[in-house]
Motif scaffolding. Structure first.
Motif, PDB file in Angstrom:
ATOM      1  N   ASP A 116       0.800  -1.211   0.000  1.00  0.00           N
ATOM      2  CA  ASP A 116       0.000   0.000   0.000  1.00  0.00           C
ATOM      3  C   ASP A 116       0.838   1.268   0.000  1.00  0.00           C
ATOM      4  O   ASP A 116       0.352   2.321  -0.329  1.00  0.00           O
ATOM      5  CB  ASP A 116      -0.898   0.003   1.239  1.00  0.00           C
ATOM      6  N   THR A 117       2.084   1.174   0.407  1.00  0.00           N
ATOM      7  CA  THR A 117       2.834   2.403   0.560  1.00  0.00           C
ATOM      8  C   THR A 117       3.946   2.559  -0.463  1.00  0.00           C
ATOM      9  O   THR A 117       4.652   3.540  -0.431  1.00  0.00           O
ATOM     10  CB  THR A 117       3.457   2.469   1.970  1.00  0.00           C
ATOM     11  N   VAL A 118       4.132   1.609  -1.349  1.00  0.00           N
ATOM     12  CA  VAL A 118       5.202   1.734  -2.325  1.00  0.00           C
ATOM     13  C   VAL A 118       4.940   2.952  -3.238  1.00  0.00           C
ATOM     14  O   VAL A 118       3.796   3.252  -3.573  1.00  0.00           O
ATOM     15  CB  VAL A 118       5.344   0.427  -3.150  1.00  0.00           C
ATOM     16  N   ARG A 119       5.983   3.653  -3.545  1.00  0.00           N
ATOM     17  CA  ARG A 119       5.862   4.864  -4.368  1.00  0.00           C
ATOM     18  C   ARG A 119       6.578   4.654  -5.693  1.00  0.00           C
ATOM     19  O   ARG A 119       7.644   4.026  -5.737  1.00  0.00           O
ATOM     20  CB  ARG A 119       6.538   6.044  -3.666  1.00  0.00           C
ATOM     21  N   LEU A 120       5.994   5.188  -6.755  1.00  0.00           N
ATOM     22  CA  LEU A 120       6.660   5.148  -8.054  1.00  0.00           C
ATOM     23  C   LEU A 120       7.418   6.458  -8.216  1.00  0.00           C
ATOM     24  O   LEU A 120       6.817   7.526  -8.220  1.00  0.00           O
ATOM     25  CB  LEU A 120       5.633   4.983  -9.173  1.00  0.00           C
ATOM     26  N   VAL A 121       8.713   6.362  -8.335  1.00  0.00           N
ATOM     27  CA  VAL A 121       9.539   7.572  -8.432  1.00  0.00           C
ATOM     28  C   VAL A 121      10.212   7.586  -9.799  1.00  0.00           C
ATOM     29  O   VAL A 121      10.825   6.603 -10.206  1.00  0.00           O
ATOM     30  CB  VAL A 121      10.606   7.603  -7.311  1.00  0.00           C
ATOM     31  N   ARG A 122      10.062   8.681 -10.473  1.00  0.00           N
ATOM     32  CA  ARG A 122      10.645   8.837 -11.810  1.00  0.00           C
ATOM     33  C   ARG A 122      12.009   9.507 -11.684  1.00  0.00           C
ATOM     34  O   ARG A 122      12.119  10.608 -11.127  1.00  0.00           O
ATOM     35  CB  ARG A 122       9.714   9.692 -12.672  1.00  0.00           C
ATOM     36  N   PHE A 123      13.061   8.847 -12.184  1.00  0.00           N
ATOM     37  CA  PHE A 123      14.402   9.419 -12.184  1.00  0.00           C
ATOM     38  C   PHE A 123      14.776   9.802 -13.611  1.00  0.00           C
ATOM     39  O   PHE A 123      14.543   9.043 -14.556  1.00  0.00           O
ATOM     40  CB  PHE A 123      15.423   8.404 -11.645  1.00  0.00           C
ATOM     41  N   VAL A 124      15.353  10.962 -13.741  1.00  0.00           N
ATOM     42  CA  VAL A 124      15.771  11.447 -15.063  1.00  0.00           C
ATOM     43  C   VAL A 124      17.229  11.873 -14.990  1.00  0.00           C
ATOM     44  O   VAL A 124      17.659  12.473 -13.997  1.00  0.00           O
ATOM     45  CB  VAL A 124      14.886  12.640 -15.509  1.00  0.00           C
ATOM     46  N   PHE A 125      17.992  11.539 -16.009  1.00  0.00           N
ATOM     47  CA  PHE A 125      19.419  11.856 -16.025  1.00  0.00           C
ATOM     48  C   PHE A 125      19.750  12.419 -17.404  1.00  0.00           C
ATOM     49  O   PHE A 125      19.323  11.887 -18.428  1.00  0.00           O
ATOM     50  CB  PHE A 125      20.222  10.576 -15.762  1.00  0.00           C
ATOM     51  N   MET A 126      20.511  13.509 -17.431  1.00  0.00           N
ATOM     52  CA  MET A 126      20.850  14.152 -18.714  1.00  0.00           C
ATOM     53  C   MET A 126      22.286  13.797 -19.103  1.00  0.00           C
ATOM     54  O   MET A 126      23.220  14.080 -18.353  1.00  0.00           O
ATOM     55  CB  MET A 126      20.743  15.671 -18.582  1.00  0.00           C
ATOM     56  N   SER A 127      22.442  13.166 -20.253  1.00  0.00           N
ATOM     57  CA  SER A 127      23.781  12.910 -20.768  1.00  0.00           C
ATOM     58  C   SER A 127      23.697  12.595 -22.259  1.00  0.00           C
ATOM     59  O   SER A 127      23.446  11.457 -22.650  1.00  0.00           O
ATOM     60  CB  SER A 127      24.432  11.747 -20.023  1.00  0.00           C
TER      61      SER A 127
END
Lengths: 207, 180
Positions: A116-127
């Motif tokens: 119930d508490t898992v979060r979807l986190v979006r990571f972005v990296f510029m290269s």
């Protein structure tokens, strides 16, 4: 709604007809999605009811392990009320509070709460120059191959969505399989005993 | 063999057969992608929104009460996810004015072929306010009723009609102006 009100005229119909053309997803769309889904706790039918009875379940456990309660039920409801109340006041309240706090502390490790508490986190990296980018972190046991980022267009932006439990997490990016890079966008960087820098993200609690 | 129904697949996933969810994804991903690409005007953004939406649907699968209408429930999540991304992106665009993709679209020669026509229409669509673009796509591309649109967006029917009307007027103006 008349056609006039809808603005449904020849031009609009032509526009809509063009926009109705199929737009297939990337061929690896489902595989990427399922890789993330498989890393998440399973979607089970009773997930929601478990979340709703979090406190109830713990109270039930505490009463079930109180032998005085069982004895008084056998003795009769009137006697139970008086005896259980006295018993709680005399002996069990401090112990029960302590157990509750302890249980609450370990609760995030249980499968039902994780779901119930898992979060979807979006990571972005510029290269723009990278040939590959992956993520390492406490969530994947620092495995350089477990969480690859996907290049988005030709702008040099790489991205990945990661399911994370609430709380602090350390992570870093690995460029081209070798270059360990803390997140340039993160304001919090920590160093381990060997001087390796990682970034820190604090994932929030319940939605 | 007959393909499994949505409720059958959902029941399988909730019994722990996680891989069965891929069947639902494959069944609806292209339709959802069409909306996402048209609404966001960018395939990578659409991919991101869809990944997020399908994962949210997976997490909340037990909460899909009417499993026979999984399609509508999923589409509502997709629409909301696209809207959230569009809002975040519009904030981002305030900081990064330069946009290669838009510039490239603007320089496409009009009427050359269907791809150019799609680009031209997409470019006009991108000019609409988020509410109007959403309402136009749901009405004229997804061909939903106003009742269905209201269920998905939470907006009232008269407000939705107004948005569609304004979107149509704006698109006409934009596309006719291009060809004059």
């Amino acid at each position: 709604m008349s056609e006039q009100d809808d603005g449904k005229d020849v031009i609009i119909e032509q526009i809509a007809d063009v926009l109705r053309a199929p737009e297939p997803t990337a061929t690896d769309f489902t595989a990427r999605l399922m890789a993330v889904a498989n890393a998440m706790p399973p979607a089970t039918a009773d997930t929601r009811s478990k979340a709703g009875t979090w406190w109830t379940r713990r109270r039930t456990v505490q009463f079930s392990i109180t032998p005085v309660g069982a004895m008084t039920i056998a003795a009769g409801i009137a006697l139970f009320a008086a005896f259980a109340g006295a018993s709680m006041r005399q002996r069990n309240v401090p112990a029960a509070s302590s157990a509750l706090a302890s249980t609450a502390t370990v609760a995030p490790r249980s499968a039902s709460v994780r779901t119930d508490t898992v979060r979807l986190v979006r990571f972005v990296f510029m290269s723009p120059s990278a040939r590959s980018v992956t993520m390492v972190g406490d969530f994947n046991n620092w495995d350089r191959t477990a969480t690859p980022l996907r290049r988005m267009g030709s702008s040099g932006t790489w991205g990945v969505t990661v399911p994370l439990l609430p709380g602090p997490h350390q992570y870093a990016f690995v460029v081209d399989g070798t270059a360990w890079t803390p997140d340039p966008a993160s304001t919090t960087t920590v160093s381990d005993d060997f001087g390796t820098l990682t970034s820190l993200i604090a994932v929030g609690g319940a939605s | 063999m007959e393909p499994r129904s949505d409720p059958e697949i959902i029941a399988a996933v909730l019994r722990g057969q996680t891989e069965a969810y891929a069947e639902l994804v494959d069944r609806y991903r292209d339709r959802c992608n069409r909306f996402a690409v048209r609404f966001l005007g960018d395939r990578d953004d659409a991919d991101e929104a869809l990944q997020s939406a399908f994962l949210r649907a997976y997490r909340g699968l037990a909460g899909c009460r009417d499993r026979g209408r999984f399609n509508a429930w999923l589409f509502q999540i997709v629409v909301n996810e696209c809207r959230s991304l569009a809002t975040r992106r519009s904030r981002r665009a305030e900081r990064f004015v330069h946009d290669d993709a838009l510039s490239a679209q603007a320089s496409v020669e009009h009427g050359a072929d269907r791809a150019a026509l799609v680009s031209e229409i997409q470019h006009a669509l991108d000019q609409l306010e988020i509410d109007q673009r959403q309402a136009f796509l749901l009405k004229h591309v997804e061909e939903l009723s106003y009742e269905e649109m209201s269920e998905i967006t939470g907006a009232g029917i008269s407000a939705l009609k107004m948005r569609v009307q304004r979107a149509c007027a704006r698109l006409r103006t934009l596309l006719i102006a291009v060809h004059q």
